[in-house]
Design a protein around this motif. Sequence first.
Motif, PDB file in Angstrom:
ATOM      1  N   ILE B  58      36.150 -17.760  12.923  1.00  0.00           N
ATOM      2  CA  ILE B  58      35.626 -16.384  12.960  1.00  0.00           C
ATOM      3  C   ILE B  58      36.008 -15.712  14.278  1.00  0.00           C
ATOM      4  N   LEU B  59      35.757 -16.427  15.368  1.00  0.00           N
ATOM      5  CA  LEU B  59      36.135 -15.892  16.678  1.00  0.00           C
ATOM      6  C   LEU B  59      37.642 -15.666  16.743  1.00  0.00           C
ATOM      7  N   GLY B  60      38.385 -16.629  16.183  1.00  0.00           N
ATOM      8  CA  GLY B  60      39.842 -16.525  16.180  1.00  0.00           C
ATOM      9  C   GLY B  60      40.322 -15.295  15.422  1.00  0.00           C
ATOM     10  N   SER B  61      39.604 -14.913  14.350  1.00  0.00           N
ATOM     11  CA  SER B  61      39.993 -13.716  13.604  1.00  0.00           C
ATOM     12  C   SER B  61      39.883 -12.483  14.480  1.00  0.00           C
ATOM     13  N   VAL B  62      38.791 -12.417  15.261  1.00  0.00           N
ATOM     14  CA  VAL B  62      38.615 -11.262  16.153  1.00  0.00           C
ATOM     15  C   VAL B  62      39.715 -11.258  17.209  1.00  0.00           C
ATOM     16  N   ILE B  63      39.955 -12.437  17.805  1.00  0.00           N
ATOM     17  CA  ILE B  63      41.012 -12.523  18.822  1.00  0.00           C
ATOM     18  C   ILE B  63      42.344 -12.097  18.207  1.00  0.00           C
ATOM     19  N   LEU B 205      31.927 -14.119   7.571  1.00  0.00           N
ATOM     20  CA  LEU B 205      32.777 -14.054   6.390  1.00  0.00           C
ATOM     21  C   LEU B 205      33.447 -12.689   6.291  1.00  0.00           C
ATOM     22  N   PHE B 206      32.641 -11.639   6.552  1.00  0.00           N
ATOM     23  CA  PHE B 206      33.169 -10.277   6.531  1.00  0.00           C
ATOM     24  C   PHE B 206      34.299 -10.132   7.544  1.00  0.00           C
ATOM     25  N   VAL B 207      34.050 -10.625   8.756  1.00  0.00           N
ATOM     26  CA  VAL B 207      35.044 -10.537   9.832  1.00  0.00           C
ATOM     27  C   VAL B 207      36.335 -11.214   9.413  1.00  0.00           C
ATOM     28  N   ALA B 208      36.206 -12.437   8.873  1.00  0.00           N
ATOM     29  CA  ALA B 208      37.404 -13.208   8.528  1.00  0.00           C
ATOM     30  C   ALA B 208      38.180 -12.526   7.409  1.00  0.00           C
ATOM     31  N   VAL B 209      37.457 -12.047   6.384  1.00  0.00           N
ATOM     32  CA  VAL B 209      38.151 -11.421   5.254  1.00  0.00           C
ATOM     33  C   VAL B 209      38.853 -10.138   5.702  1.00  0.00           C
ATOM     34  N   LEU B 210      38.146  -9.339   6.498  1.00  0.00           N
ATOM     35  CA  LEU B 210      38.755  -8.101   6.977  1.00  0.00           C
ATOM     36  C   LEU B 210      39.997  -8.401   7.820  1.00  0.00           C
ATOM     37  N   ALA B 211      39.899  -9.446   8.650  1.00  0.00           N
ATOM     38  CA  ALA B 211      41.049  -9.811   9.483  1.00  0.00           C
ATOM     39  C   ALA B 211      42.224 -10.206   8.603  1.00  0.00           C
ATOM     40  N   VAL B 212      41.962 -10.992   7.557  1.00  0.00           N
ATOM     41  CA  VAL B 212      43.052 -11.417   6.667  1.00  0.00           C
ATOM     42  C   VAL B 212      43.708 -10.201   6.028  1.00  0.00           C
ATOM     43  N   ILE B 213      42.880  -9.254   5.562  1.00  0.00           N
ATOM     44  CA  ILE B 213      43.434  -8.058   4.923  1.00  0.00           C
ATOM     45  C   ILE B 213      44.314  -7.282   5.907  1.00  0.00           C
ATOM     46  N   LEU B 214      43.801  -7.093   7.124  1.00  0.00           N
ATOM     47  CA  LEU B 214      44.546  -6.298   8.095  1.00  0.00           C
ATOM     48  C   LEU B 214      45.834  -6.988   8.523  1.00  0.00           C
ATOM     49  N   VAL B 215      45.773  -8.303   8.687  1.00  0.00           N
ATOM     50  CA  VAL B 215      46.986  -9.035   9.072  1.00  0.00           C
ATOM     51  C   VAL B 215      48.020  -8.938   7.956  1.00  0.00           C
ATOM     52  N   VAL B 268      34.851  -3.518  17.220  1.00  0.00           N
ATOM     53  CA  VAL B 268      33.662  -3.361  16.375  1.00  0.00           C
ATOM     54  C   VAL B 268      33.226  -4.725  15.846  1.00  0.00           C
ATOM     55  N   LEU B 269      34.199  -5.508  15.382  1.00  0.00           N
ATOM     56  CA  LEU B 269      33.854  -6.824  14.823  1.00  0.00           C
ATOM     57  C   LEU B 269      33.269  -7.729  15.910  1.00  0.00           C
ATOM     58  N   LEU B 270      33.802  -7.620  17.116  1.00  0.00           N
ATOM     59  CA  LEU B 270      33.259  -8.425  18.211  1.00  0.00           C
ATOM     60  C   LEU B 270      31.805  -8.036  18.460  1.00  0.00           C
ATOM     61  N   ALA B 271      31.553  -6.726  18.436  1.00  0.00           N
ATOM     62  CA  ALA B 271      30.184  -6.264  18.645  1.00  0.00           C
ATOM     63  C   ALA B 271      29.265  -6.745  17.521  1.00  0.00           C
ATOM     64  N   VAL B 272      29.810  -6.820  16.296  1.00  0.00           N
ATOM     65  CA  VAL B 272      29.009  -7.313  15.173  1.00  0.00           C
ATOM     66  C   VAL B 272      28.722  -8.804  15.349  1.00  0.00           C
ATOM     67  N   VAL B 273      29.765  -9.572  15.693  1.00  0.00           N
ATOM     68  CA  VAL B 273      29.607 -11.021  15.815  1.00  0.00           C
ATOM     69  C   VAL B 273      28.686 -11.373  16.973  1.00  0.00           C
ATOM     70  N   GLN B 274      28.867 -10.676  18.112  1.00  0.00           N
ATOM     71  CA  GLN B 274      28.045 -10.976  19.284  1.00  0.00           C
ATOM     72  C   GLN B 274      26.681 -10.304  19.203  1.00  0.00           C
ATOM     73  N   ALA B 275      26.525  -9.404  18.209  1.00  0.00           N
ATOM     74  CA  ALA B 275      25.277  -8.658  18.017  1.00  0.00           C
ATOM     75  C   ALA B 275      24.931  -7.807  19.236  1.00  0.00           C
ATOM     76  N   GLN B 276      25.933  -7.435  20.034  1.00  0.00           N
ATOM     77  CA  GLN B 276      25.659  -6.518  21.148  1.00  0.00           C
ATOM     78  C   GLN B 276      26.938  -5.860  21.633  1.00  0.00           C
ATOM     79  N   LEU B 277      26.747  -4.727  22.311  1.00  0.00           N
ATOM     80  CA  LEU B 277      27.874  -4.051  22.958  1.00  0.00           C
ATOM     81  C   LEU B 277      27.611  -3.998  24.444  1.00  0.00           C
ATOM     82  N   LEU B 278      28.652  -4.294  25.215  1.00  0.00           N
ATOM     83  CA  LEU B 278      28.575  -4.150  26.664  1.00  0.00           C
ATOM     84  C   LEU B 278      29.893  -3.534  27.129  1.00  0.00           C
TER      85      LEU B 278
END
Lengths: 338, 351
Positions: B58-63, B205-215, B268-278
């Motif tokens: 999941i993290l790898g998808s964001v990266i 799951l959302f993050v990974a699927v979206l990443a696959v689609i975009l890639v 955005v996905l990072l903020a979703v996964v980490q549940a915060q924005l900084l």
Amino acid sequence: MDIGGVIDYLIGFAIMAMIYAVFALGLNVHWGFTGLFNIGIAGFFALGAYTAALLTSPPPDPDQFEDFIFGGNLANHGLLDLGVDAWFLLGLAAAALVCGLVALIIGTITLRLNDDYLSIATLGIAESVRFFFLNEKWAANGSKGLYRIPKFLGDVVAPESYDYLYVVVVLVVMLILFAAVQRAVRSPWGRVLRAIREDEVATAASGKNVFHFKLQAFVLGSMVMGIGGALFAHHVRFLSPLTFDPLLATFVIWAMLMVGGSGNNLGAILGAFVVWGVWAGTQFLPGVLSDPSFRLLMIGVLIVTIMLLRPGGLLGEWRRIVERRPASVAGRDPAGPD
Amino acid sequence: MHSVSSQPQNLAGPSRRYLRRLGLRMSPGRISALLAAGLLTLGFLPFIKLGLVVNGLILGSVIALGAIGLTLVYGILKLGNFAHGDYMALGAYVAFFIVDGVLPRVGIEGAGLGPFTFGFPVLIALPLAAVVVALGAIALDWLIYRRLRDRAASTAILMMASLGVAIAIRGLVQLIWSGETQHYPRESRQVYHLPMDVRIPPDGLFVAVLAVILVAGVYALLTYTKIGKAMRATSDNPTLALVSGINTGRVVWWTWGIGGALAAVAGVLLAVVQAQLLPIMGWKFLIPLFAAVILGGIGNPYGALIGALIVGVSMELSTQWINPSYKPAVAFAIMIGVLLARPRGIFGDAL
């Protein structure tokens, strides 16, 4: 505010500005003369400061520090019973040594490769150093920070006027470093560095080992930065990993060198005073102007603007060659490593 | 990215040809590097918690989303963009502004859409943020990097300028949204439990699927469209591309557009996964991004994808043995390892 308060403030200001000037000198060796792109100054800043602090600080009191076990204490007993003042000098040397060693390792790995890799690696070093001191509580008390860092010649003057003594100490160290760097870059060795900055391939073709010269310059600049960190530690006498955030420990120093003119040591010192003056001065301004975020934004805009208009910095490098060269060559943009 | 100029290889069977098209040409060095990585993984397998591998993917998808844009810009414009992390943060904050400030006024609110913690507004904000950051990236290129390129400035000057941009963006984000932690409206949700103690959060799951689609989208764009082919050609040899009539100006815009859009989505996905924005979230993400890019070979988007997955999984797996706050340091260690052993990266050609 009475006049004494103003003078006290100015002395404190001068100490910080000169400490920053030391960093700007170190960065000048990296970027200004050799074209090495170090964006992890904070890492060397922290390493130098912690090295000096840990060597000279008294041992941690077991009642107050549960996790913190390291804490130097070399100053009062141990192998070399020299007292705090001698250990201050040893601390400066050790800070330079540690930073030089780290620079040697990182430089050996990255400087053979494309220029970009060094900058990315320095960024990684800066973050890793911060993580280390944040997580390894035994080494430097973690996020609670290291305090009780002793003063150099602390018992000579009264505590309230100590800054008047320390400003002289910092001035002397800064002048020594300035003279040393100035001498180094004016030597044949320094000419090779500038040749590398201007045209690496041509320098290699004329028989210079570009890698070795770059490595030497990177180590030298990092050692200067280490001494800056040590001076800082004995000035604020409190260190925490949060002190070394990229803004105040890396970006501000870049702004100083950019303003002062890369490739110009006097300019680096001047830039440190100007930028720190603006930085410290703007906190008295009303409203958004004193907002740290606004100042962050301005530093970014400043760097971009200078890159666009005068990549060699505002003051630029003083070139004696200019007079000897034909006008068509001398008239070119007096840029830094452009 | 290097398949355009490469000579046709006589031995290319169907699977090989397919790999080559991805820019993942196999050579003894590459095969041995992959084998070594594979053996290392196999050796560790009995000690590995599968749940951490899932987190790592999941993290790898964001990266990956960040790293693909970074590597495209790096390969085509020869710019190691230090502002890329801050483009991510900007994207996350633009989405936050839309979710928090704009959509509630037209009555669109909510969290906990289906199995996810976030709501419908985030789905609306996601493409909008991507467009904003893409346009912003193009505008910044027009304002800054274009001038520097015209002057034939060195890469160091370009990188220095990108550092200035990074600082300015972070200052701007802090100025507008303050340095405090923010988060998208969220509701807590059940995680999926799988055998072997694997827990998958639906968001992941959302993050990974979206990443696959975009890639997949990036792959299609680079392979089948005219602009994609032009981008690959420019990456291979800018001068040749220019003289053969490719509009390199458009290539530059598309590169920034794609890079900026992917960065915004990644933010955005990072903020979703980490549940915060900084505001600093993007800057802190730079090391994993560059590690993935270098591991995959600079300029190679598919290499960056694989590099990102390796970096993500390694970062998560490391938490089994060492303090989780060392995760970025793990990415840095991987990067140093690659620079020592194979500076071109696994799939890189030219240095």
